[in-house]
Design an enzyme around this catalytic site. Sequence first.
Site, PDB file in Angstrom:
ATOM      1  N   GLU A 195       0.839  -1.199   0.000  1.00 47.89           N
ATOM      2  CA  GLU A 195       0.000   0.000   0.000  1.00 47.89           C
ATOM      3  C   GLU A 195       0.873   1.247   0.000  1.00 47.89           C
ATOM      4  O   GLU A 195       1.892   1.290   0.688  1.00 47.89           O
ATOM      5  CB  GLU A 195      -0.880  -0.023   1.263  1.00 47.89           C
ATOM      6  CG  GLU A 195      -1.694   1.230   1.481  1.00 47.89           C
ATOM      7  CD  GLU A 195      -2.335   1.287   2.858  1.00 47.89           C
ATOM      8  OE1 GLU A 195      -3.270   0.531   3.123  1.00 47.89           O
ATOM      9  OE2 GLU A 195      -1.887   2.117   3.680  1.00 47.89           O
ATOM     10  N   ALA A 204     -19.205   1.260   5.991  1.00 46.52           N
ATOM     11  CA  ALA A 204     -18.616   0.696   4.769  1.00 46.52           C
ATOM     12  C   ALA A 204     -19.564  -0.298   4.098  1.00 46.52           C
ATOM     13  O   ALA A 204     -19.571  -0.412   2.868  1.00 46.52           O
ATOM     14  CB  ALA A 204     -17.285   0.022   5.110  1.00 46.52           C
ATOM     15  N   ASP A 237     -12.356   7.792   8.743  1.00 46.41           N
ATOM     16  CA  ASP A 237     -12.478   8.332  10.103  1.00 46.41           C
ATOM     17  C   ASP A 237     -13.024   9.754  10.040  1.00 46.41           C
ATOM     18  O   ASP A 237     -13.168  10.320   8.968  1.00 46.41           O
ATOM     19  CB  ASP A 237     -11.103   8.332  10.785  1.00 46.41           C
ATOM     20  CG  ASP A 237     -10.693   6.919  11.167  1.00 46.41           C
ATOM     21  OD1 ASP A 237     -11.550   6.182  11.703  1.00 46.41           O
ATOM     22  OD2 ASP A 237      -9.536   6.555  10.915  1.00 46.41           O
TER      23      ASP A 237
HETATM   24  P1  FAD Z   1     -16.930   0.032   9.065  1.00 45.06           P
HETATM   25  O1  FAD Z   1     -16.805  -1.338   8.554  1.00 45.06           O
HETATM   26  O2  FAD Z   1     -18.078   0.861   8.582  1.00 45.06           O
HETATM   27  O3  FAD Z   1     -16.953  -0.035  10.660  1.00 45.06           O
HETATM   28  C1  FAD Z   1     -16.776   1.125  11.447  1.00 45.06           C
HETATM   29  C2  FAD Z   1     -17.268   0.844  12.865  1.00 45.06           C
HETATM   30  O4  FAD Z   1     -18.679   0.798  12.870  1.00 45.06           O
HETATM   31  C3  FAD Z   1     -16.794  -0.476  13.464  1.00 45.06           C
HETATM   32  O5  FAD Z   1     -16.590  -0.288  14.832  1.00 45.06           O
HETATM   33  C4  FAD Z   1     -17.965  -1.430  13.215  1.00 45.06           C
HETATM   34  O6  FAD Z   1     -18.008  -2.472  14.169  1.00 45.06           O
HETATM   35  C5  FAD Z   1     -19.140  -0.484  13.344  1.00 45.06           C
HETATM   36  N1  FAD Z   1     -20.285  -0.811  12.487  1.00 45.06           N
HETATM   37  C6  FAD Z   1     -20.269  -1.195  11.213  1.00 45.06           C
HETATM   38  N2  FAD Z   1     -21.520  -1.318  10.733  1.00 45.06           N
HETATM   39  C7  FAD Z   1     -22.356  -0.972  11.744  1.00 45.06           C
HETATM   40  C8  FAD Z   1     -23.778  -0.878  11.876  1.00 45.06           C
HETATM   41  N3  FAD Z   1     -24.584  -1.168  10.854  1.00 45.06           N
HETATM   42  N4  FAD Z   1     -24.277  -0.481  13.074  1.00 45.06           N
HETATM   43  C9  FAD Z   1     -23.467  -0.182  14.119  1.00 45.06           C
HETATM   44  N5  FAD Z   1     -22.110  -0.257  14.043  1.00 45.06           N
HETATM   45  C10 FAD Z   1     -21.569  -0.643  12.875  1.00 45.06           C
HETATM   46  N6  FAD Z   1      -8.794   5.300   6.229  1.00 45.06           N
HETATM   47  C11 FAD Z   1      -8.693   6.313   5.335  1.00 45.06           C
HETATM   48  O7  FAD Z   1      -9.123   7.436   5.627  1.00 45.06           O
HETATM   49  N7  FAD Z   1      -8.136   6.128   4.102  1.00 45.06           N
HETATM   50  C12 FAD Z   1      -7.664   4.920   3.708  1.00 45.06           C
HETATM   51  O8  FAD Z   1      -7.159   4.796   2.586  1.00 45.06           O
HETATM   52  C13 FAD Z   1      -7.730   3.834   4.626  1.00 45.06           C
HETATM   53  N8  FAD Z   1      -7.294   2.608   4.297  1.00 45.06           N
HETATM   54  C14 FAD Z   1      -7.437   1.556   5.172  1.00 45.06           C
HETATM   55  C15 FAD Z   1      -7.024   0.271   4.786  1.00 45.06           C
HETATM   56  C16 FAD Z   1      -7.153  -0.812   5.665  1.00 45.06           C
HETATM   57  C17 FAD Z   1      -6.713  -2.176   5.214  1.00 45.06           C
HETATM   58  C18 FAD Z   1      -7.688  -0.602   6.958  1.00 45.06           C
HETATM   59  C19 FAD Z   1      -7.788  -1.743   7.929  1.00 45.06           C
HETATM   60  C20 FAD Z   1      -8.104   0.662   7.354  1.00 45.06           C
HETATM   61  C21 FAD Z   1      -7.991   1.753   6.465  1.00 45.06           C
HETATM   62  N9  FAD Z   1      -8.438   3.035   6.805  1.00 45.06           N
HETATM   63  C22 FAD Z   1      -8.334   4.076   5.900  1.00 45.06           C
HETATM   64  C23 FAD Z   1      -8.977   3.300   8.143  1.00 45.06           C
HETATM   65  C24 FAD Z   1     -10.528   3.133   8.210  1.00 45.06           C
HETATM   66  O9  FAD Z   1     -11.132   4.105   7.389  1.00 45.06           O
HETATM   67  C25 FAD Z   1     -10.918   3.316   9.672  1.00 45.06           C
HETATM   68  O10 FAD Z   1     -10.434   2.258  10.448  1.00 45.06           O
HETATM   69  C26 FAD Z   1     -12.406   3.546   9.946  1.00 45.06           C
HETATM   70  O11 FAD Z   1     -12.537   4.004  11.293  1.00 45.06           O
HETATM   71  C27 FAD Z   1     -13.298   2.328   9.800  1.00 45.06           C
HETATM   72  O12 FAD Z   1     -13.436   1.954   8.502  1.00 45.06           O
HETATM   73  P2  FAD Z   1     -14.208   0.583   8.140  1.00 45.06           P
HETATM   74  O13 FAD Z   1     -14.346   0.549   6.673  1.00 45.06           O
HETATM   75  O14 FAD Z   1     -13.555  -0.544   8.805  1.00 45.06           O
HETATM   76  O15 FAD Z   1     -15.618   0.909   8.808  1.00 45.06           O
END
Ligand code: FAD
Length: 317
Positions: free
Chosen positions: A18, A144, A126
């Site tokens: 990455e 997501a 975030d």
């Molecule tokens: P989600 O899957 O939406 O989850 C977020 C939180 O909400 C979790 O605690 C989950 O348990 C909870 N949740 C999910 N769905 C629900 C629901 N329906 N009801 C209640 N709670 C729920 N950030 C950037 O800004 N740019 C990047 O390029 C980037 N790349 C990344 C790459 C990887 C491999 C990883 C692991 C993280 C990356 N991040 C990036 C960070 C990421 O955006 C953050 O960790 C963010 O806080 C969560 O993203 P997520 O897609 O996991 O969220």
Amino acid sequence: MKITEHLKNAKSTLFSFEILPPLKGQSLKDLLEGIEPLMEFKPPFVDVTYHREEYIYKKHPNGLLEKISTKKRPGTVGICAAIMNRFHVDAVPHLLCGGFTKEETENALIDLNFIGVDNVLALRGDAPKTEGKFVPERDGHHYASELVEQIVRMNQGKYLHEETETNFHTDFCVGVAGYPEKHFEAPSMKFDLKYLKEKVDRGAEYIVTQMFFDNQKFFDFVKKVREIGIEVPIIPGIKPITTVNQITMLPRTFYLDLPDALMDELEKCKTNAEVKEVGIEWAIEQSKELIAAGVPSLHFYTMSKADATYKIAKAVF
Ligand code: FAD
């Protein structure tokens, strides 16, 4: 080509990594030249992160402060095109819910499709650094899983306001994030895994994990993920620690623990060079064990500095 096809065709663990877009004003040339040595390990894909807006305060001559929204690392889509063009590998842009309306997401996906991108990593993102908590755009996605659903609908020819009847439709392979040490907002691992499953149930085809330094946490995570019926490939994320600052910054930023054995070694280090040596050695050992366990790919968080990743890859591939 889709990540899932790369993984299916692979005869052994793949190498992928990455990168971050350069800070505004810095050239792409340096970034591309910097990662060129990593092409020796034949990465089938390279991820490019997305960085949402940040707020800065500009002071006016009358003393008033103006809050300004700015993106410090724009250019994700352009970098993907440049990587595909120069290295002939797949580029995987990260796509966020944060900062995007659904319409903007749709348009971004159309751009990505037109430049030949086949995969996206769908993430919530975030809150901007100065804000306390994640708030979606007025017409944006909260999680997501909703973004995954929008991409999958587009793959079926279903746009937000139009349904196409032509044969043409997008065909993105969608990846999502997983957290071996739990996402920091989730009250429990079980809760977090429930929503990881929702992302997969809505169409995500592979998972890339947050970095971790204790392989056992990854193995435990994979076991729990499989127990709840998630069958898609899980790609471990590896980050070598390379500076003194990262020893405290990484746990603080990514909500993870450094194992005692690693800390014992890091505490003996006085300089960045010493830390880097320990970090690389640790990542080599982690990588060897993960390869032996048959992980589909080792995905390195390079933070756009390729030399440490190069040394690790040279030692294990
Ligand atoms: P989600 O899957 O939406 O989850 C977020 C939180 O909400 C979790 O605690 C989950 O348990 C909870 N949740 C999910 N769905 C629900 C629901 N329906 N009801 C209640 N709670 C729920 N950030 C950037 O800004 N740019 C990047 O390029 C980037 N790349 C990344 C790459 C990887 C491999 C990883 C692991 C993280 C990356 N991040 C990036 C960070 C990421 O955006 C953050 O960790 C963010 O806080 C969560 O993203 P997520 O897609 O996991 O969220």
